[in-house]
Design a protein around this motif. Structure first.
Motif, PDB file in Angstrom:
ATOM      1  N   SER A  43      10.889  65.248 -29.340  1.00  0.00           N
ATOM      2  CA  SER A  43      11.322  66.385 -30.159  1.00  0.00           C
ATOM      3  C   SER A  43      10.707  66.279 -31.545  1.00  0.00           C
ATOM      4  O   SER A  43      10.943  67.115 -32.406  1.00  0.00           O
ATOM      5  N   GLY A  44       9.942  65.215 -31.764  1.00  0.00           N
ATOM      6  CA  GLY A  44       9.428  64.947 -33.110  1.00  0.00           C
ATOM      7  C   GLY A  44      10.329  63.987 -33.871  1.00  0.00           C
ATOM      8  O   GLY A  44       9.865  63.284 -34.754  1.00  0.00           O
ATOM      9  N   VAL A  45      11.610  63.993 -33.554  1.00  0.00           N
ATOM     10  CA  VAL A  45      12.526  63.075 -34.257  1.00  0.00           C
ATOM     11  C   VAL A  45      13.421  62.289 -33.291  1.00  0.00           C
ATOM     12  O   VAL A  45      14.461  61.772 -33.687  1.00  0.00           O
ATOM     13  N   ASN A  46      13.013  62.196 -32.020  1.00  0.00           N
ATOM     14  CA  ASN A  46      13.850  61.453 -31.068  1.00  0.00           C
ATOM     15  C   ASN A  46      13.748  59.941 -31.238  1.00  0.00           C
ATOM     16  O   ASN A  46      14.586  59.204 -30.745  1.00  0.00           O
ATOM     17  N   ARG A  47      12.721  59.486 -31.989  1.00  0.00           N
ATOM     18  CA  ARG A  47      12.563  58.039 -32.222  1.00  0.00           C
ATOM     19  C   ARG A  47      13.122  57.645 -33.593  1.00  0.00           C
ATOM     20  O   ARG A  47      13.048  58.417 -34.547  1.00  0.00           O
ATOM     21  N   TYR A  48      13.623  56.417 -33.670  1.00  0.00           N
ATOM     22  CA  TYR A  48      14.036  55.871 -34.965  1.00  0.00           C
ATOM     23  C   TYR A  48      12.821  55.777 -35.888  1.00  0.00           C
ATOM     24  O   TYR A  48      11.695  55.588 -35.435  1.00  0.00           O
ATOM     25  N   PRO A  49      13.055  55.892 -37.199  1.00  0.00           N
ATOM     26  CA  PRO A  49      11.936  55.793 -38.141  1.00  0.00           C
ATOM     27  C   PRO A  49      11.466  54.346 -38.305  1.00  0.00           C
ATOM     28  O   PRO A  49      12.166  53.414 -37.910  1.00  0.00           O
ATOM     29  N   ASP A  50      10.275  54.195 -38.878  1.00  0.00           N
ATOM     30  CA  ASP A  50       9.788  52.863 -39.239  1.00  0.00           C
ATOM     31  C   ASP A  50      10.739  52.273 -40.286  1.00  0.00           C
ATOM     32  O   ASP A  50      10.865  52.803 -41.378  1.00  0.00           O
ATOM     33  N   PRO A  51      11.427  51.171 -39.965  1.00  0.00           N
ATOM     34  CA  PRO A  51      12.413  50.624 -40.910  1.00  0.00           C
ATOM     35  C   PRO A  51      11.777  50.143 -42.210  1.00  0.00           C
ATOM     36  O   PRO A  51      12.459  50.076 -43.239  1.00  0.00           O
ATOM     37  N   MET A  52      10.489  49.800 -42.174  1.00  0.00           N
ATOM     38  CA  MET A  52       9.838  49.299 -43.399  1.00  0.00           C
ATOM     39  C   MET A  52       8.920  50.346 -44.040  1.00  0.00           C
ATOM     40  O   MET A  52       8.276  50.071 -45.038  1.00  0.00           O
ATOM     41  N   GLN A  53       8.845  51.538 -43.469  1.00  0.00           N
ATOM     42  CA  GLN A  53       8.110  52.672 -44.060  1.00  0.00           C
ATOM     43  C   GLN A  53       6.693  52.296 -44.503  1.00  0.00           C
ATOM     44  O   GLN A  53       6.275  52.608 -45.623  1.00  0.00           O
ATOM     45  N   ILE A  54       5.966  51.616 -43.619  1.00  0.00           N
ATOM     46  CA  ILE A  54       4.680  51.051 -44.027  1.00  0.00           C
ATOM     47  C   ILE A  54       3.651  52.115 -44.422  1.00  0.00           C
ATOM     48  O   ILE A  54       2.929  51.961 -45.403  1.00  0.00           O
ATOM     49  N   GLU A  55       3.615  53.232 -43.677  1.00  0.00           N
ATOM     50  CA  GLU A  55       2.614  54.252 -44.003  1.00  0.00           C
ATOM     51  C   GLU A  55       2.892  54.868 -45.385  1.00  0.00           C
ATOM     52  O   GLU A  55       1.973  55.076 -46.180  1.00  0.00           O
ATOM     53  N   VAL A  56       4.144  55.142 -45.663  1.00  0.00           N
ATOM     54  CA  VAL A  56       4.518  55.689 -46.979  1.00  0.00           C
ATOM     55  C   VAL A  56       4.162  54.676 -48.071  1.00  0.00           C
ATOM     56  O   VAL A  56       3.560  55.015 -49.094  1.00  0.00           O
ATOM     57  N   LYS A  57       4.516  53.422 -47.822  1.00  0.00           N
ATOM     58  CA  LYS A  57       4.264  52.383 -48.834  1.00  0.00           C
ATOM     59  C   LYS A  57       2.770  52.178 -49.080  1.00  0.00           C
ATOM     60  O   LYS A  57       2.362  51.902 -50.213  1.00  0.00           O
ATOM     61  N   ARG A  58       1.966  52.307 -48.023  1.00  0.00           N
ATOM     62  CA  ARG A  58       0.522  52.135 -48.192  1.00  0.00           C
ATOM     63  C   ARG A  58      -0.019  53.171 -49.181  1.00  0.00           C
ATOM     64  O   ARG A  58      -0.810  52.849 -50.066  1.00  0.00           O
ATOM     65  N   LEU A  59       0.439  54.410 -49.046  1.00  0.00           N
ATOM     66  CA  LEU A  59      -0.011  55.477 -49.951  1.00  0.00           C
ATOM     67  C   LEU A  59       0.496  55.249 -51.372  1.00  0.00           C
ATOM     68  O   LEU A  59      -0.238  55.412 -52.356  1.00  0.00           O
TER      69      LEU A  59
END
Ligand SMILES: *Cc1c(COP(=O)(O)O)cnc(C)c1O
Length: 344
Positions: A43-59
């Motif tokens: 559904s686009g959101v059926n999975r739990y998010p990355d707990p460490m938010q690595i992609e966001v943190k990389r940016l």
């Protein structure tokens, strides 16, 4: 001054066995994920998010020049503020020191956690006096909160005064830089490698125009970041927030345009406010708001409200008698404010 995080931590936090999520235990690539009791239908959101938010943190790391391991992301800045109290301060025993006037959330978070606040007044021109802050410290002081540019006063605190505090306090010094994007001052993130007791707060809520997604950033030594990671909710930043943050961080030219616009509007608004007889003073600002001193502030606040214009009445705040805090809007909004004030 020596900084020993282990000694500073509450024993319950030091000894805590943190929750280990499915995504903590396996974080590589696989074709079938049947480890987290998720619903397998996309559904686009059926999975739990990355707990460490690595992609966001990389940016964020690329933009801010801070390594990923020195970044913590929270549900707004509110989250790291609360986590710091819970990690370091024993309820009913320890205390923290903060300037006054300043952002109200430190006090609320401390009150919820039953942590005593030792308030140190800024000077009458809202400048920081490091010796007054350091005098308020005792052996149970775990945290000092500084906010620069400061809310609600708008000014930046003197850099050398902050450094003096960093050098003479063995607890954690928080420098809240929610408004740093509007300021000509460099960020304190530059000093992270020199001061293991420094924690810098920033947010996507102001210059980035993303108050609605709730994303706050804390920058600090890997030891401090490790503690925050250990006690946060496992999936504290949801999938939608991470996606929206990634989009914004990839195209950040807009932010520079907004900042330029709002800073220009701030100085135009300052000139127009200063030309009004009822306005006694417009304080210097390195942020996206102006604090003004005005005759009968609360009455003006109510009259503006009757005209559909909502500013923040700060006149009951210490050192802010008869003061209103005005966020910088679009040029049309700022003009409407001035027109309304002229009729009062
Ligand atoms: C607005 C503001 C924040 C931002 O809080 P968020 O929870 O990130 O939206 C933090 N600190 C100060 C001083 C602020 O004024």
């Amino acid at each position: 001054m020596s900084f020993n995080l282990d000694k500073l931590l509450r024993s319950t936090i030091k000894n805590l066995a943190p929750y280990s999520s499915a995504r903590d235990e396996f974080s590589g690539e696989a074709s079938i994920y049947i480890d987290a009791n998720e619903n397998p239908f996309e559904s686009g959101v059926n999975r739990y998010p990355d707990p460490m938010q690595i992609e966001v943190k990389r940016l964020i790391s690329d933009i801010k020049g801070v390594p990923i391991d020195n970044i913590f992301l929270g549900n707004g800045s509110d989250e790291p503020i609360d986590l710091l109290f819970r990690a370091l301060c024993n309820p009913g025993v320890d205390n923290y020191v903060a300037i006054a006037p300043t952002y109200g959330m430190y006090r609320v978070s401390a009150d919820i956690n039953d942590i005593e606040c030792r308030e140190v007044l800024l000077d009458s021109d809202y400048s920081l006096n490091s010796s007054a802050v350091l005098e308020a410290v005792d052996k149970s002081s775990k945290l000092i909160f500084l906010c620069s540019p400061n809310n609600p006063t708008g000014n930046s605190l003197d850099r050398s005064e902050i450094v003096t505090i960093l050098e003479n306090f063995s607890g954690v010094v928080v420098v809240d830089e929610a408004y740093i994007d509007f300021s000509t001052d460099p960020s304190f993130t530059e000093l992270l490698s020199s001061y293991p007791n420094l924690l810098v707060l920033q947010t996507l809520s102001k210059a980035w125009g993303l108050a609605g997604i709730r994303l706050g950033m804390a920058f600090a030594s890997t030891d401090i970041i490790g503690v925050l990671n250990k006690i946060k909710y496992p999936y504290n930043i949801n999938v939608l927030t991470q996606q929206r943050a990634i989009e914004a961080l990839k195209s950040h030219d807009k932010v520079l345009e907004w900042v330029e616009y709002l800073n220009r509007e701030r100085e135009l608004l300052r000139d127009k406010l200063e030309a009004l007889d009822i306005v006694k003073r417009v304080y210097p600002s390195q942020s996206n708001f102006l604090l003004i001193n005005i005759e009968n502030a609360t009455a003006i606040y109510i009259k503006l409200q009757e005209r559909g214009i909502i500013v923040r009445d700060r006149s009951r705040v210490v050192l802010c008698k008869d003061s209103l805090r005005i966020s910088i809007g679009t040029s049309e909004e700022n003009r409407a404010l001035i027109e309304a004030l002229k009729t009062l």
